[in-house]
Design a protein around this motif. Structure first.
Motif, PDB file in Angstrom:
ATOM      1  N   GLU A 220       1.025  -4.529 102.550  1.00 30.57           N
ATOM      2  CA  GLU A 220       1.095  -3.363 101.861  1.00 30.57           C
ATOM      3  C   GLU A 220       2.088  -3.378 100.871  1.00 30.57           C
ATOM      4  O   GLU A 220       3.361  -3.147 101.176  1.00 30.57           O
ATOM      5  CB  GLU A 220       1.475  -2.232 103.053  1.00 30.57           C
ATOM      6  N   PRO A 221       1.735  -4.091  99.570  1.00 34.26           N
ATOM      7  CA  PRO A 221       2.790  -4.172  98.652  1.00 34.26           C
ATOM      8  C   PRO A 221       3.201  -2.906  98.036  1.00 34.26           C
ATOM      9  O   PRO A 221       2.651  -1.812  98.137  1.00 34.26           O
ATOM     10  CB  PRO A 221       2.184  -4.873  97.601  1.00 34.26           C
ATOM     11  N   ALA A 222       4.365  -3.018  97.489  1.00 27.22           N
ATOM     12  CA  ALA A 222       5.126  -1.569  96.732  1.00 27.22           C
ATOM     13  C   ALA A 222       5.645  -2.183  95.714  1.00 27.22           C
ATOM     14  O   ALA A 222       5.886  -3.052  95.281  1.00 27.22           O
ATOM     15  CB  ALA A 222       6.222  -1.213  98.016  1.00 27.22           C
ATOM     16  N   ASP A 223       6.276  -0.857  94.875  1.00 22.00           N
ATOM     17  CA  ASP A 223       7.123  -1.313  94.046  1.00 22.00           C
ATOM     18  C   ASP A 223       8.641  -1.560  94.194  1.00 22.00           C
ATOM     19  O   ASP A 223       9.272  -0.577  93.835  1.00 22.00           O
ATOM     20  CB  ASP A 223       7.121  -0.046  92.826  1.00 22.00           C
ATOM     21  N   ASP A 224       8.767  -2.833  94.610  1.00 19.56           N
ATOM     22  CA  ASP A 224      10.234  -2.961  94.928  1.00 19.56           C
ATOM     23  C   ASP A 224      10.425  -4.504  94.986  1.00 19.56           C
ATOM     24  O   ASP A 224       9.330  -5.252  94.604  1.00 19.56           O
ATOM     25  CB  ASP A 224      10.586  -2.383  96.586  1.00 19.56           C
ATOM     26  N   LEU A 225      11.388  -4.894  94.914  1.00 18.62           N
ATOM     27  CA  LEU A 225      12.171  -6.232  94.686  1.00 18.62           C
ATOM     28  C   LEU A 225      11.456  -7.198  95.735  1.00 18.62           C
ATOM     29  O   LEU A 225      10.810  -8.433  95.465  1.00 18.62           O
ATOM     30  CB  LEU A 225      13.395  -6.593  94.529  1.00 18.62           C
ATOM     31  N   LEU A 226      11.206  -6.948  97.054  1.00 20.87           N
ATOM     32  CA  LEU A 226      10.753  -7.778  97.862  1.00 20.87           C
ATOM     33  C   LEU A 226       9.360  -8.283  97.747  1.00 20.87           C
ATOM     34  O   LEU A 226       8.763  -9.202  97.804  1.00 20.87           O
ATOM     35  CB  LEU A 226      10.759  -7.061  99.330  1.00 20.87           C
ATOM     36  N   THR A 227       8.473  -7.131  97.281  1.00 23.44           N
ATOM     37  CA  THR A 227       7.022  -7.481  96.964  1.00 23.44           C
ATOM     38  C   THR A 227       7.054  -8.502  95.751  1.00 23.44           C
ATOM     39  O   THR A 227       6.194  -9.056  95.838  1.00 23.44           O
ATOM     40  CB  THR A 227       6.157  -5.989  96.562  1.00 23.44           C
ATOM     41  N   ALA A 228       7.801  -8.398  94.731  1.00 22.29           N
ATOM     42  CA  ALA A 228       7.665  -9.067  93.862  1.00 22.29           C
ATOM     43  C   ALA A 228       8.192 -10.710  94.208  1.00 22.29           C
ATOM     44  O   ALA A 228       7.307 -11.659  93.652  1.00 22.29           O
ATOM     45  CB  ALA A 228       8.871  -8.691  92.633  1.00 22.29           C
ATOM     46  N   LEU A 229       9.006 -10.704  95.030  1.00 25.10           N
ATOM     47  CA  LEU A 229       9.461 -11.996  95.541  1.00 25.10           C
ATOM     48  C   LEU A 229       8.427 -12.699  96.592  1.00 25.10           C
ATOM     49  O   LEU A 229       8.240 -14.029  96.517  1.00 25.10           O
ATOM     50  CB  LEU A 229      10.693 -11.764  96.423  1.00 25.10           C
ATOM     51  N   VAL A 230       7.755 -11.930  97.251  1.00 22.21           N
ATOM     52  CA  VAL A 230       6.589 -12.150  98.050  1.00 22.21           C
ATOM     53  C   VAL A 230       5.340 -12.821  97.400  1.00 22.21           C
ATOM     54  O   VAL A 230       4.925 -13.812  97.505  1.00 22.21           O
ATOM     55  CB  VAL A 230       6.093 -11.213  98.992  1.00 22.21           C
TER      56      VAL A 230
END
Length: 413
Positions: free
Chosen positions: A209-219
């Motif tokens: 469940e990607p989101a508009d956050d830094l963790l999603t970008a790093l994943v």
């Protein structure tokens, strides 16, 4: 503590009065022999010009692994073992972006720097103001500002930026308390295990469940990018960003409140001219910034600073608090002056460090400090300390109040 005894970061005098204690070291000399928290020998660098020189010199590195052919001892590993961090978890704390050097540091910094650009931070300001207003609305008189305001603001902001759900944030507070107080080693293994397991769960969740956050970008970088971000590096990055993104900012807000309440003439200047607030945040960082020393540096090549010859493999500790009160750099450095402006050298202080490892989140911390302090004093014009003496936590290298009890008075309508 006397000049004939090697000063230690664990000296009660330096912990209780870091400004006075480290100032006395500075006047002993620009480079002073001392001891790290684990008892290992090191060199304190105490004056601002020399602190800047060390922090901008690539011969002084953050990781002992960057010192070829010496086998320099990792002091942070020793300290973590002392406070109870299991060996299998130590690398999540000592192999971070803060500990990397050279190309490795550039690679890691590049991955997160886009989240901390000036434009991105400016775009965050309305949300920071909204969170601040909500927290002020919820205060009851009397209040503990540390518990009810200074901590919740930065932890909320950084968790929203990184992608930590609101329901999980109390856990970070508990883990942070265990790891930073350094007085309960029995609780540390459980805290480390819970924290790492929590981050692993977040990563799994963001993969589905990607989101508009830094963790999603790093994943995404971890799974599909070309930067070779390992799973452990991803966990370490999240841990570092959340801790670094709220701990020191919370302590800075506390310190700023105390400083302005104890210097009412300076608070009066800010109330008379709110345009002074951005510069005042820099002056407060210089005068009462919570971080007393930088991360330890290791000498990778023989080098001379301030007439002192450093030998490869030696350990160096740059002292920010004495540098920020150096009379060679500042007129009347012990006086808080919210109208003080730099004489032409950037920020005019080293509260956020200097050089390649300059604080990645400095712009966000400044913004949060400015928004929080201004809103607090505007909302509560009669704000006052509720107790004559404040209790400070006895932690080397960091100045933080245990509680911040205040009387709010009538809010501004």
């Amino acid at each position: 503590m006397t000049a004939s005894v090697e000063p230690s970061m664990m000296d009660p005098e330096l912990i209780a009065d870091p400004v006075g204690g480290y100032n006395r070291l500075r006047e002993q000399g620009p480079v002073v022999r001392g001891r790290a928290p684990d008892g290992s020998p090191l060199w304190f660098v105490t004056r601002q010009e020399d602190v800047r020189a060390v922090l901008s010199d690539p011969r002084f590195v953050n990781s002992p692994e960057s010192v070829p052919g010496v086998g320099a001892e990792n002091i942070r590993d020793n300290l973590l073992a002392q406070i109870g961090v299991p060996a299998e978890y130590a690398h999540f704390i000592t192999r971070t972006i803060l500990d990397s050097d050279g190309v490795d540091h550039q690679r890691l910094r590049k991955l997160v720097s886009r989240a901390f650009t000036v434009r991105r931070i400016n775009d965050l300001r309305p949300r920071v103001e909204e969170i601040t207003a909500q927290l002020l609305d919820g205060l009851t008189d009397p209040a503990d500002l540390k518990e009810q305001f200074a901590y919740p603001l930065p932890i909320t902001v950084i968790c929203e930026l990184v992608g930590v759900p609101e329901a999980d944030r109390p856990g970070w507070k508990e883990w942070g308390a265990v790891l930073t107080r350094m007085d309960n080693p029995e609780a540390v293994p459980g805290a480390m295990h819970a924290m790492v397991a929590h981050i692993r769960d977040l990563i799994v969740h963001r993969r589905t469940e990607p989101a508009d956050d830094l963790l999603t970008a790093l994943v995404h970088v971890r799974d599909e990018g070309d930067d070779q971000l390992s799973e452990d590096e991803l966990i370490t990055m999240v841990l570092t960003l959340v801790f670094a993104g709220h701990e020191t900012t919370a302590h800075f807000i506390d310190a700023g409140v105390i400083a302005l309440l104890q210097n009412p003439d300076q608070l009066a200047l800010l109330r008379a001219d709110p345009s002074l607030w951005p510069g005042a945040v820099h002056e407060l960082m210089r005068w009462c910034g919570p971080v007393q020393v930088t991360q330890i540096r290791y000498v990778a090549e023989d080098a001379e600073i301030a007439g002192h010859q450093f030998t490869r493999g030696e350990v160096v500790q740059t002292v920010l608090v004495s540098a920020n009160h150096d009379p060679r750099e500042y007129t009347d450095p012990e006086r808080l002056d919210v109208t003080r402006r730099p004489s032409g050298r950037g920020e005019g202080h080293v509260g956020f460090g200097h050089g390649l490892h300059y604080c990645l989140g400095a712009a966000l911390a400044r913004q949060e400090g400015e928004v929080a302090l201004r809103a607090l004093f505007e909302r509560f014009p009669d704000l006052a300390l509720a107790e004559p003496e404040l209790e400070w936590e006895q932690v080397p290298g960091m100045r933080k109040v245990a509680r911040l009890p205040v009387r709010l008075g009538a809010p501004m309508q």
